[in-house]
Design an enzyme around this catalytic site. Structure first.
Site, PDB file in Angstrom:
ATOM      1  N   PRO A  93      30.399  11.006  -4.949  1.00  0.00           N
ATOM      2  CA  PRO A  93      30.229   9.552  -4.899  1.00  0.00           C
ATOM      3  C   PRO A  93      31.098   8.885  -3.823  1.00  0.00           C
ATOM      4  CG  PRO A  93      31.169  10.257  -7.025  1.00  0.00           C
ATOM      5  CD  PRO A  93      30.873  11.489  -6.243  1.00  0.00           C
ATOM      6  N   GLU A 120      36.756  15.747 -12.146  1.00  0.00           N
ATOM      7  CA  GLU A 120      37.274  14.569 -11.448  1.00  0.00           C
ATOM      8  C   GLU A 120      37.121  14.701  -9.938  1.00  0.00           C
ATOM      9  OE1 GLU A 120      38.339  11.561 -12.904  1.00  0.00           O
ATOM     10  OE2 GLU A 120      37.260  12.633 -14.457  1.00  0.00           O
ATOM     11  N   ARG A 158       9.979  17.971   1.867  1.00  0.00           N
ATOM     12  CA  ARG A 158       8.693  17.354   2.208  1.00  0.00           C
ATOM     13  C   ARG A 158       8.584  17.003   3.684  1.00  0.00           C
ATOM     14  NH1 ARG A 158       8.568  12.253   2.094  1.00  0.00           N
ATOM     15  NH2 ARG A 158       6.517  12.012   1.124  1.00  0.00           N
ATOM     16  N   ASP A 173       5.113   6.949   4.721  1.00  0.00           N
ATOM     17  CA  ASP A 173       5.963   6.636   3.577  1.00  0.00           C
ATOM     18  C   ASP A 173       6.778   5.375   3.755  1.00  0.00           C
ATOM     19  OD1 ASP A 173       5.251   8.933   2.339  1.00  0.00           O
ATOM     20  OD2 ASP A 173       7.025  10.051   2.949  1.00  0.00           O
TER      21      ASP A 173
HETATM   22 CL1  6GU Z   1      26.577  13.020  -4.643  1.00  0.00          CL
HETATM   23  N1  6GU Z   1      27.870  12.991  -6.942  1.00  0.00           N
HETATM   24  C1  6GU Z   1      28.241  12.412  -8.083  1.00  0.00           C
HETATM   25  N2  6GU Z   1      29.012  13.074  -8.928  1.00  0.00           N
HETATM   26  N3  6GU Z   1      27.880  11.181  -8.426  1.00  0.00           N
HETATM   27  C2  6GU Z   1      27.094  10.538  -7.560  1.00  0.00           C
HETATM   28  C3  6GU Z   1      26.654  11.083  -6.365  1.00  0.00           C
HETATM   29  C4  6GU Z   1      27.077  12.336  -6.066  1.00  0.00           C
HETATM   30  N4  6GU Z   1      25.899  10.187  -5.721  1.00  0.00           N
HETATM   31  C5  6GU Z   1      25.872   9.126  -6.515  1.00  0.00           C
HETATM   32  N5  6GU Z   1      26.590   9.333  -7.616  1.00  0.00           N
END
Ligand code: 6GU
Length: 249
Positions: A93, A120, A158, A173
């Protein structure tokens, strides 16, 4: 293209009939040979006698942190399985938000090595040493990077040559390039309709029944612009992708 996924949950990529990568376009890409993918268990590279891959964070706090050594050894062992250079990607994230432009650039690589973080996070030192591209699929938190890795593989599969039936399907798309007055923009898709012509008092837009291909193309193009303006005006603003030349919308 070869894709390796390093994970402590390889069963998420299991061969079950319902598994995401064994259905629809990704399974077709794999069957055709355009895509090969392998999930490797990071735990197989743990040297600890309990095959430990994580430990408590220095400085305290909740959760566990993935240790450097199993991740480092897994990456090096898996990379040595194939001579093609691998583009390393860490799904986290904390990464740059994935876009269609990034998917296009990754789909053109011969080999990807996807690292799915868990707990974590991963010890920062192994991230520094591996220097992967760090990607996120959106501003919310998943339990781990596995689903994000599947999202990336699906989106890339794709785009591989020969995977989509109709030559032009990918270029039609949402988010594909569309010419605008000032270069190209990535626009949302237009609405689609099929039989019957009338359903529960709702009819299909007349122009689509007209047989006038020029008028249909103009209507679709206008729908894409108006939808994008209404739903995603950010796409029409200055776009971050260097391959998207539009600066004034
Ligand atoms: Cl790539 N990993 C995690 N753990 N949470 C996320 C993510 C990735 N992308 C959005 N939320």
């Amino acid at each position: 293209m070869r894709v390796d996924i390093l994970t402590t949950f390889p069963e998420m990529f299991g061969a079950g009939a319902g598994a995401a990568l064994n259905s629809s376009i990704p399974s077709r890409a794999r069957a055709s040979g355009a895509l090969e993918w392998y999930a490797t268990n990071i735990r197989d590279y743990a040297t600890d006698k309990h095959q430990k891959t994580d430990d408590r964070p220095f400085g305290g706090g909740p959760g566990m942190v993935m240790m450097c050594q199993p991740v480092w050894d897994a990456v090096n062992a898996v990379e040595a399985m194939d001579p093609r250079p691998a583009t390393r990607v860490l799904l986290t994230p904390q990464g740059r938000r994935l876009t269609q432009g990034i998917v296009e650039s990754l789909a053109a690589k011969p080999r990807l090595l996807l690292i799915a973080g868990h707990y974590e996070g991963i010890d920062e030192r192994v991230i520094e040493a591996l220097a992967p591209m760090e990607l996120s699929i959106g501003d919310y938190v998943l339990s781990g990077g596995e689903l994000a890795a599947m999202v990336l593989i699906d989106a890339a599969a794709r785009l591989l040559p020969g995977v989509l039936g109709h030559e032009d399907s990918a270029s039609q798309d949402s988010f594909s390039h569309v010419p605008t007055g000032a270069g190209t923009a990535r626009l949302l898709d237009c609405p689609h309709y099929t039989k019957p012509r009338d359903w529960m008092g709702r009819s299909v837009p007349e122009v689509l029944l007209s047989g006038d291909h020029g008028a249909i193309a103009r209507w679709r193009s206008e729908q894409r612009r108006s939808r994008t303006l209404e739903r995603r005006p950010d796409l029409l603003a200055t776009l971050p992708d260097p391959d998207n030349a539009s600066s004034s919308g």
